[in-house]
Design a protein around this motif. Structure first.
Motif, PDB file in Angstrom:
ATOM      1  N   GLU A 146       4.420   8.097   6.097  1.00 32.96           N
ATOM      2  CA  GLU A 146       4.247   8.003   4.650  1.00 32.96           C
ATOM      3  C   GLU A 146       4.129   6.528   4.281  1.00 32.96           C
ATOM      4  OE1 GLU A 146       6.837  11.887   3.174  1.00 32.96           O
ATOM      5  OE2 GLU A 146       7.809   9.916   3.299  1.00 32.96           O
ATOM      6  N   PHE A 147       3.325   6.222   3.276  1.00 33.76           N
ATOM      7  CA  PHE A 147       3.156   4.837   2.856  1.00 33.76           C
ATOM      8  C   PHE A 147       2.500   4.776   1.479  1.00 33.76           C
ATOM      9  CE2 PHE A 147      -0.437   6.135   5.480  1.00 33.76           C
ATOM     10  CZ  PHE A 147      -1.542   5.789   4.717  1.00 33.76           C
ATOM     11  N   GLU A 148       2.552   3.584   0.880  1.00 31.13           N
ATOM     12  CA  GLU A 148       1.857   3.323  -0.377  1.00 31.13           C
ATOM     13  C   GLU A 148       0.543   2.642  -0.031  1.00 31.13           C
ATOM     14  OE1 GLU A 148       3.205   4.437  -3.173  1.00 31.13           O
ATOM     15  OE2 GLU A 148       4.951   5.107  -2.024  1.00 31.13           O
ATOM     16  N   TYR A 149      -0.531   3.001  -0.750  1.00 33.54           N
ATOM     17  CA  TYR A 149      -1.843   2.455  -0.399  1.00 33.54           C
ATOM     18  C   TYR A 149      -2.594   2.007  -1.643  1.00 33.54           C
ATOM     19  CZ  TYR A 149      -6.268   1.888   2.054  1.00 33.54           C
ATOM     20  OH  TYR A 149      -7.413   1.373   2.593  1.00 33.54           O
ATOM     21  N   PHE A 150      -3.213   0.825  -1.545  1.00 35.23           N
ATOM     22  CA  PHE A 150      -4.065   0.298  -2.612  1.00 35.23           C
ATOM     23  C   PHE A 150      -5.520   0.454  -2.186  1.00 35.23           C
ATOM     24  CE2 PHE A 150      -0.081  -1.879  -3.325  1.00 35.23           C
ATOM     25  CZ  PHE A 150       0.037  -1.893  -4.711  1.00 35.23           C
ATOM     26  N   ASN A 151      -6.312   1.171  -2.995  1.00 28.26           N
ATOM     27  CA  ASN A 151      -7.727   1.333  -2.651  1.00 28.26           C
ATOM     28  C   ASN A 151      -8.520   0.119  -3.134  1.00 28.26           C
ATOM     29  OD1 ASN A 151      -8.130   1.627  -5.418  1.00 28.26           O
ATOM     30  ND2 ASN A 151      -8.404   3.842  -5.325  1.00 28.26           N
ATOM     31  N   THR A 152      -9.838   0.155  -2.964  1.00 34.67           N
ATOM     32  CA  THR A 152     -10.673  -1.001  -3.311  1.00 34.67           C
ATOM     33  C   THR A 152     -10.667  -1.290  -4.808  1.00 34.67           C
ATOM     34  OG1 THR A 152     -12.590   0.493  -3.364  1.00 34.67           O
ATOM     35  CG2 THR A 152     -12.207  -0.742  -1.321  1.00 34.67           C
ATOM     36  N   SER A 153     -10.268  -0.308  -5.614  1.00 33.48           N
ATOM     37  CA  SER A 153     -10.202  -0.522  -7.067  1.00 33.48           C
ATOM     38  C   SER A 153      -8.835  -1.006  -7.504  1.00 33.48           C
ATOM     39  CB  SER A 153     -10.552   0.782  -7.802  1.00 33.48           C
ATOM     40  OG  SER A 153     -11.854   1.212  -7.475  1.00 33.48           O
ATOM     41  N   GLY A 154      -7.921  -1.198  -6.534  1.00 32.45           N
ATOM     42  CA  GLY A 154      -6.586  -1.669  -6.864  1.00 32.45           C
ATOM     43  C   GLY A 154      -5.646  -0.577  -7.318  1.00 32.45           C
ATOM     44  N   GLU A 155      -6.052   0.688  -7.163  1.00 33.42           N
ATOM     45  CA  GLU A 155      -5.207   1.806  -7.572  1.00 33.42           C
ATOM     46  C   GLU A 155      -4.212   2.137  -6.459  1.00 33.42           C
ATOM     47  OE1 GLU A 155      -8.258   4.654  -8.120  1.00 33.42           O
ATOM     48  OE2 GLU A 155      -8.693   4.066 -10.193  1.00 33.42           O
ATOM     49  N   LYS A 156      -2.964   2.314  -6.829  1.00 30.52           N
ATOM     50  CA  LYS A 156      -1.898   2.581  -5.868  1.00 30.52           C
ATOM     51  C   LYS A 156      -1.606   4.075  -5.800  1.00 30.52           C
ATOM     52  CE  LYS A 156       2.899   1.265  -4.867  1.00 30.52           C
ATOM     53  NZ  LYS A 156       4.060   0.473  -5.353  1.00 30.52           N
ATOM     54  N   SER A 157      -1.437   4.571  -4.572  1.00 27.93           N
ATOM     55  CA  SER A 157      -1.117   5.991  -4.402  1.00 27.93           C
ATOM     56  C   SER A 157      -0.195   6.163  -3.201  1.00 27.93           C
ATOM     57  CB  SER A 157      -2.393   6.816  -4.189  1.00 27.93           C
ATOM     58  OG  SER A 157      -3.083   6.399  -3.012  1.00 27.93           O
TER      59      SER A 157
END
Length: 305
Positions: A146-157
């Motif tokens: 499990e982890f937190e991820y920032f996509n290319t748009s800077g959105e965290k999920s």
């Protein structure tokens, strides 16, 4: 693992000259029969190993046997040591053990520190080496992470993933795995992952054909032909990032680069990363896109105190 045990047996025999099968079996916590099978394997591989019975008997190598001269050439020894040294980035203790033993056998202890692999960018405090070790163990043990991820748009999920493979591409590490949140395979840039946690949830490896290959993953990605003019001040990046065949040096010492790049939000950021050292020559709509972005940036600094 048998391969490590075989190396260990040869190493012991070169050091002790003679040892019984029972002693070896006790050392490796296997049966005497297994040791004799290992002896047969080594003999079949061309190692002059033999067993003798009676008082003072045991397993030994021929007296005049020297591993580095009988089996591997100088270049082959170096290639093995260099490959193992590069693999120390995986933090696998078995790699370190084999490297130490082989360097001793080849009498090349001074060559085992020829390279250091550090996964972190220059000036970064982010411990990507530690991340790599955690991800590697999760892949080998087939444990969900499990982890937190920032996509290319800077959105965290928040993501929950069955990790399958690590790959290094274009100066960055990527994790390929089955995302349980999206119910599909996804690729994650390791530098955008944070708070990686290995759960106690194990998974069964999916069929190999279910894992999309790099070519399939990129198939939906649109690539466009781009022509850039880069000033002499940007020369250091020209030959770092583009193929020599794509580069033409101009009379004013600038460079014209004709290359294919992915059409995405990344493209704008990438071109702007050259600062004033780059000019987009084609296509026109990318040139206008950069111009609009620059005007937007300038607007943020106008009439502000």
């Amino acid at each position: 693992m048998q391969i490590n045990r075989l190396f260990e047996i040869v190493y012991i025999l070169l050091d002790k000259k003679n040892i019984t099968a029972r002693e070896l079996a006790k050392r490796f916590e296997v049966s005497v029969r297994t040791i004799y099978r290992d002896i047969d394997t080594l003999s079949s591989a061309g190692i002059p190993i033999y067993a003798s019975q009676g008082k003072g008997g045991g397993i030994a190598l021929l007296d005049d046997y020297i591993l580095n001269k009988s089996v591997l050439s100088e270049n082959e020894q170096n290639e093995i040591l260099f490959a193992l040294q590069g693999l120390t980035v995986t933090r696998n203790p078995e790699t370190d053990k084999v490297l130490a033993k082989l360097s001793s056998l080849f009498n090349k202890k001074n060559k085992i520190n020829w390279i250091e692999v550090d996964l972190s960018p220059w000036g970064s405090n982010k411990n990507q080496r530690g991340q790599f070790a955690v991800l590697k163990d999760a892949i080998l043990n087939r444990q969900v992470i499990e982890f937190e991820y920032f996509n290319t748009s800077g959105e965290k999920s928040s993501r929950k993933v069955e990790p399958v493979r690590l790959s290094f591409k274009v100066n960055a590490w990527y994790l390929h795995g089955f995302c349980l949140s999206k119910k599909a395979y996804r690729t994650f840039k390791v530098s955008r992952m944070s708070g990686i946690r290995v759960t106690q949830e194990f998974f069964v490896e999916r069929l190999p054909e279910e894992l999309p290959e790099a070519a399939q993953e990129q198939k939906s990605q649109k690539w466009i032909e781009v022509r850039l003019k880069i000033s002499p001040h940007g020369a250091y990046r020209v030959f770092d990032e583009f193929d020599e065949k794509e580069v033409t040096k101009n009379q004013d010492d600038s460079f014209t680069v004709a290359t294919s790049l992915p059409e995405s939000k990344w493209l704008t950021s990438y071109i702007l990363s050259f600062g004033a050292d780059v000019e987009v020559l084609a296509p026109q709509y990318i040139r206008e896109m950069i111009q609009n972005k620059l005007e937007e940036m300038i607007g943020k600094y106008k009439n502000k105190r």
